[in-house]
Design an enzyme around this catalytic site. Sequence first.
Site, PDB file in Angstrom:
ATOM      1  N   TYR A   1       0.778  -1.272   0.002  1.00 50.48           N
ATOM      2  CA  TYR A   1      -0.059   0.226   0.004  1.00 50.48           C
ATOM      3  C   TYR A   1       0.854   1.082  -0.144  1.00 50.48           C
ATOM      4  CZ  TYR A   1      -3.760  -3.139   1.415  1.00 50.48           C
ATOM      5  OH  TYR A   1      -4.532  -4.307   1.673  1.00 50.48           O
TER       6      TYR A   1
ATOM      7  N   PRO B   1     -15.823  -4.710   1.768  1.00 52.04           N
ATOM      8  CA  PRO B   1     -17.160  -4.981   2.349  1.00 52.04           C
ATOM      9  C   PRO B   1     -18.103  -4.223   1.819  1.00 52.04           C
ATOM     10  CG  PRO B   1     -15.844  -3.558   3.769  1.00 52.04           C
ATOM     11  CD  PRO B   1     -14.896  -4.020   2.652  1.00 52.04           C
ATOM     12  N   LEU B   2     -18.039  -3.153   1.269  1.00 50.23           N
ATOM     13  CA  LEU B   2     -18.953  -2.453   0.530  1.00 50.23           C
ATOM     14  C   LEU B   2     -18.803  -2.608  -0.759  1.00 50.23           C
ATOM     15  CD1 LEU B   2     -19.052   0.682   3.125  1.00 50.23           C
ATOM     16  CD2 LEU B   2     -20.475  -1.342   2.926  1.00 50.23           C
TER      17      LEU B   2
END
Length: 276
Positions: free
Chosen positions: A69, A214-215
């Site tokens: 990241y 998760p979304l």
Amino acid sequence: MTAVNTPCAAASGQFAIGGDLSVNRIGYGTMQLTGPGHWGYPTDEAGAERILRRAIELEINHIDTADAYGPHVAEHLIHSALHPYPDDLVIATKGGMTRQGPNLWTPVGRPEYLRQCVEMSLRRLHLNCIALYYLHRIDPYVPLEDQVGALDTLRQQGKIRHIGLSKVTVEQIEAARKTAPVAAVQNRFNRSEPNDEVLDYCTTNRIAYVPYAPLAAGALVAHRIDTDKAAAQSLRWLLEQSPVVLPIPGTASLSHLDQNVSAVTTANCHRAGRAR
């Protein structure tokens, strides 16, 4: 102490990763704290650190990151914002993914490279042992037992406490467990992209199941009139799937962080999860 009516991650219930790392079930993922394409530093570096500190205030004690990241940016931000770390904080990081530019990712699972990844994450995070370390992706050009075996050697040396796998099938989990214990699995999982086979396996074997996206990268709340309500419903749905599910919704917004934790504070999400 968290004030009455203040969002608190402990309301989501707890799960012990690997049987001995107890975390509140709602965690925080740091992928969105980097620049565009998950490359470089964010425009507001101080703001990113405020979000990390706010996560701790909300009693989030499971923070997920990766050396890729940025690359390296999220780990540096975690150290800068949170060190010295709370005693109960579990920092999970990953290695085995190289970056060639914005939105470009290539897995490299050579044992010597994975050893280097672990050593450098220990240095960036200023840790003596990484609580949970994931093989970020399985490298198809290196035998799986060599990749997991390299991490298991580091586990036996005390540099890793528990090993996790990311984006894997049941067959790959079972193959990896022949070489080393697997404490966590991180797969893409949400209401529009379920993966019940892997979830059922993790539930049966008490392996932490950490759903990323998760979304669905915002797709589940896009074009909804009440996006906060839609996000809350999606997070509650995840928690209800199984007691081993540990969502890590990521955000670069302080208000969204509070809303994510509020989604479980105001719901009866501490229940054990539906029977499987």
